[in-house]
Design a protein around this motif. Sequence first.
Motif, mmCIF file in Angstrom:
data_model
loop_
_atom_site.group_PDB
_atom_site.id
_atom_site.type_symbol
_atom_site.label_atom_id
_atom_site.label_comp_id
_atom_site.label_asym_id
_atom_site.label_seq_id
_atom_site.Cartn_x
_atom_site.Cartn_y
_atom_site.Cartn_z
ATOM 1 N N TYR A 83 0.829 -1.203 0.000
ATOM 2 C CA TYR A 83 0.000 0.000 0.000
ATOM 3 C C TYR A 83 0.866 1.258 0.000
ATOM 4 C CZ TYR A 83 -4.155 -2.855 0.959
ATOM 5 O OH TYR A 83 -5.180 -3.760 0.885
ATOM 6 N N ALA A 84 1.973 1.235 0.718
ATOM 7 C CA ALA A 84 2.883 2.386 0.711
ATOM 8 C C ALA A 84 3.450 2.607 -0.690
ATOM 9 C CB ALA A 84 4.013 2.175 1.713
ATOM 10 N N ILE A 85 3.787 1.525 -1.380
ATOM 11 C CA ILE A 85 4.300 1.634 -2.748
ATOM 12 C C ILE A 85 3.233 2.203 -3.673
ATOM 13 C CG2 ILE A 85 5.086 0.278 -4.738
ATOM 14 C CD1 ILE A 85 6.499 -1.576 -2.672
ATOM 15 N N VAL A 86 1.989 1.777 -3.503
ATOM 16 C CA VAL A 86 0.889 2.284 -4.334
ATOM 17 C C VAL A 86 0.725 3.792 -4.128
ATOM 18 C CG1 VAL A 86 -1.620 2.236 -4.641
ATOM 19 C CG2 VAL A 86 -0.345 0.100 -4.518
ATOM 20 N N VAL A 87 0.682 4.229 -2.869
ATOM 21 C CA VAL A 87 0.492 5.654 -2.585
ATOM 22 C C VAL A 87 1.674 6.471 -3.097
ATOM 23 C CG1 VAL A 87 0.274 7.360 -0.730
ATOM 24 C CG2 VAL A 87 -1.050 5.258 -0.630
ATOM 25 N N LEU A 88 2.895 5.974 -2.913
ATOM 26 C CA LEU A 88 4.061 6.699 -3.418
ATOM 27 C C LEU A 88 4.059 6.791 -4.950
ATOM 28 C CD1 LEU A 88 6.883 5.435 -1.056
ATOM 29 C CD2 LEU A 88 5.902 7.725 -1.163
ATOM 30 N N ASN A 89 3.595 5.752 -5.626
ATOM 31 C CA ASN A 89 3.500 5.808 -7.087
ATOM 32 C C ASN A 89 2.443 6.804 -7.544
ATOM 33 O OD1 ASN A 89 5.511 4.107 -8.167
ATOM 34 N ND2 ASN A 89 4.367 2.320 -7.475
ATOM 35 N N VAL A 90 1.321 6.842 -6.857
ATOM 36 C CA VAL A 90 0.284 7.832 -7.195
ATOM 37 C C VAL A 90 0.844 9.240 -7.003
ATOM 38 C CG1 VAL A 90 -1.966 8.756 -6.515
ATOM 39 C CG2 VAL A 90 -1.661 6.294 -6.734
ATOM 40 N N MET A 91 1.577 9.453 -5.889
ATOM 41 C CA MET A 91 2.207 10.760 -5.650
ATOM 42 C C MET A 91 3.198 11.101 -6.758
ATOM 43 S SD MET A 91 1.550 12.566 -2.836
ATOM 44 C CE MET A 91 3.091 13.366 -2.501
ATOM 45 N N PHE A 92 4.026 10.125 -7.115
ATOM 46 C CA PHE A 92 5.033 10.357 -8.157
ATOM 47 C C PHE A 92 4.369 10.760 -9.470
ATOM 48 C CE2 PHE A 92 7.363 8.639 -11.798
ATOM 49 C CZ PHE A 92 8.536 9.367 -11.696
ATOM 50 N N PHE A 93 3.361 10.010 -9.896
ATOM 51 C CA PHE A 93 2.727 10.311 -11.179
ATOM 52 C C PHE A 93 1.956 11.626 -11.154
ATOM 53 C CE2 PHE A 93 3.261 5.668 -11.937
ATOM 54 C CZ PHE A 93 4.089 5.800 -13.038
ATOM 55 N N SER A 94 1.462 12.019 -9.994
ATOM 56 C CA SER A 94 0.762 13.301 -9.925
ATOM 57 C C SER A 94 1.735 14.473 -9.992
ATOM 58 C CB SER A 94 -0.061 13.389 -8.644
ATOM 59 O OG SER A 94 0.782 13.586 -7.535
ATOM 60 N N GLY A 129 13.940 14.494 -2.833
ATOM 61 C CA GLY A 129 14.794 14.863 -1.703
ATOM 62 C C GLY A 129 14.188 14.454 -0.372
ATOM 63 N N LEU A 130 12.890 14.621 -0.241
ATOM 64 C CA LEU A 130 12.215 14.224 0.993
ATOM 65 C C LEU A 130 12.257 12.710 1.187
ATOM 66 C CD1 LEU A 130 9.186 16.636 0.903
ATOM 67 C CD2 LEU A 130 11.023 16.622 2.587
ATOM 68 N N VAL A 131 12.119 11.974 0.104
ATOM 69 C CA VAL A 131 12.201 10.513 0.192
ATOM 70 C C VAL A 131 13.574 10.109 0.729
ATOM 71 C CG1 VAL A 131 12.302 8.399 -1.186
ATOM 72 C CG2 VAL A 131 10.440 10.011 -1.524
ATOM 73 N N PHE A 132 14.633 10.728 0.212
ATOM 74 C CA PHE A 132 15.977 10.417 0.706
ATOM 75 C C PHE A 132 16.142 10.819 2.169
ATOM 76 C CE2 PHE A 132 17.165 10.433 -3.871
ATOM 77 C CZ PHE A 132 17.603 9.123 -3.922
ATOM 78 N N LEU A 133 15.587 11.962 2.561
ATOM 79 C CA LEU A 133 15.640 12.361 3.970
ATOM 80 C C LEU A 133 14.975 11.323 4.863
ATOM 81 C CD1 LEU A 133 14.914 16.192 4.195
ATOM 82 C CD2 LEU A 133 16.913 14.976 5.021
ATOM 83 N N TRP A 134 13.794 10.899 4.459
ATOM 84 C CA TRP A 134 13.078 9.901 5.247
ATOM 85 C C TRP A 134 13.873 8.597 5.314
ATOM 86 C CZ3 TRP A 134 8.821 9.737 8.297
ATOM 87 C CH2 TRP A 134 8.017 10.862 8.317
ATOM 88 N N ILE A 135 14.418 8.155 4.190
ATOM 89 C CA ILE A 135 15.150 6.889 4.167
ATOM 90 C C ILE A 135 16.359 6.948 5.096
ATOM 91 C CG2 ILE A 135 16.642 5.441 2.717
ATOM 92 C CD1 ILE A 135 14.621 5.892 0.446
ATOM 93 N N PHE A 136 17.138 8.012 5.007
ATOM 94 C CA PHE A 136 18.379 8.055 5.765
ATOM 95 C C PHE A 136 18.204 8.514 7.211
ATOM 96 C CE2 PHE A 136 20.061 8.164 1.403
ATOM 97 C CZ PHE A 136 20.820 7.019 1.488
ATOM 98 N N LEU A 137 17.251 9.396 7.471
ATOM 99 C CA LEU A 137 17.103 9.884 8.839
ATOM 100 C C LEU A 137 16.140 9.057 9.680
ATOM 101 C CD1 LEU A 137 17.063 13.764 8.422
ATOM 102 C CD2 LEU A 137 18.915 12.303 9.221
ATOM 103 N N TYR A 138 15.257 8.307 9.026
ATOM 104 C CA TYR A 138 14.277 7.567 9.815
ATOM 105 C C TYR A 138 14.381 6.055 9.624
ATOM 106 C CZ TYR A 138 9.982 6.504 12.236
ATOM 107 O OH TYR A 138 9.072 5.994 13.127
ATOM 108 N N PHE A 139 14.383 5.597 8.376
ATOM 109 C CA PHE A 139 14.303 4.159 8.134
ATOM 110 C C PHE A 139 15.632 3.430 8.256
ATOM 111 C CE2 PHE A 139 10.534 5.762 5.845
ATOM 112 C CZ PHE A 139 9.583 5.085 6.577
ATOM 113 N N LEU A 140 16.724 4.029 7.820
ATOM 114 C CA LEU A 140 18.013 3.330 7.818
ATOM 115 C C LEU A 140 18.869 3.611 9.043
ATOM 116 C CD1 LEU A 140 19.153 3.597 4.109
ATOM 117 C CD2 LEU A 140 18.015 1.717 5.271
ATOM 118 N N ARG A 141 18.456 4.496 9.888
ATOM 119 C CA ARG A 141 19.258 4.880 11.042
ATOM 120 C C ARG A 141 19.127 3.844 12.143
ATOM 121 N NH1 ARG A 141 17.574 7.722 15.148
ATOM 122 N NH2 ARG A 141 15.671 8.304 14.071
#
Length: 178
Positions: free
Chosen positions: A72-83, A96-108
């Motif tokens: 579901y997260a992938i679906v919503v992110l794809n809808v955001m991307f295409f919009s 840029g925000l996706v990278f911030l989230w990945i490095f500051l929240y998910f990969l830390r």
Amino acid sequence: MTNNGAVPTSSHASPMVDLESISRAKRRIKDGLATRRPWKVMFDFHSMGLPHGVSDAFSRIKTNLAYFRSNYAIVVLNVMFFSLIWHPISLIIFAGLVFLWIFLYFLREEPLKIFRLQINDQAVLIGLSVITVASLLLLANATFSIVAALLTGAVLVLIHALVRKTEDLFLDEEAATT
């Protein structure tokens, strides 16, 4: 023995990139993607049908949201991307925000420290959320597209969660309780 102020050198120069951190990040990304369910299971047409009542509808939504969370997260992110394709500046901000989230929240793995002050995960989550909303809605000049994409993604997810039967899903104990 003195070296007259020269910087000591070593025959084993340390690499510019910490390979252990990269392999740890790859492992965490793979672990995160491992929770994604196969798309074939998600869109199994034999498992689609209307719920029998309101309690069945809420039960399906709760179970499917837990089971297909990554999908579901992938679906919503794809809808955001295409919009945002028609708003290139917004798309750059979104990336840029996706990278911030990945490095500051998910990969830390270790707590975030800024000026010797340790920041907990909840503060990081709130801070990233505020930055995301502020930058996408205020800086991107694509407020209508972003809100419409989020609503479209949410509607798509809720429709699927409502019509997807849950009898053939095998939840682990952790996902069933969340």
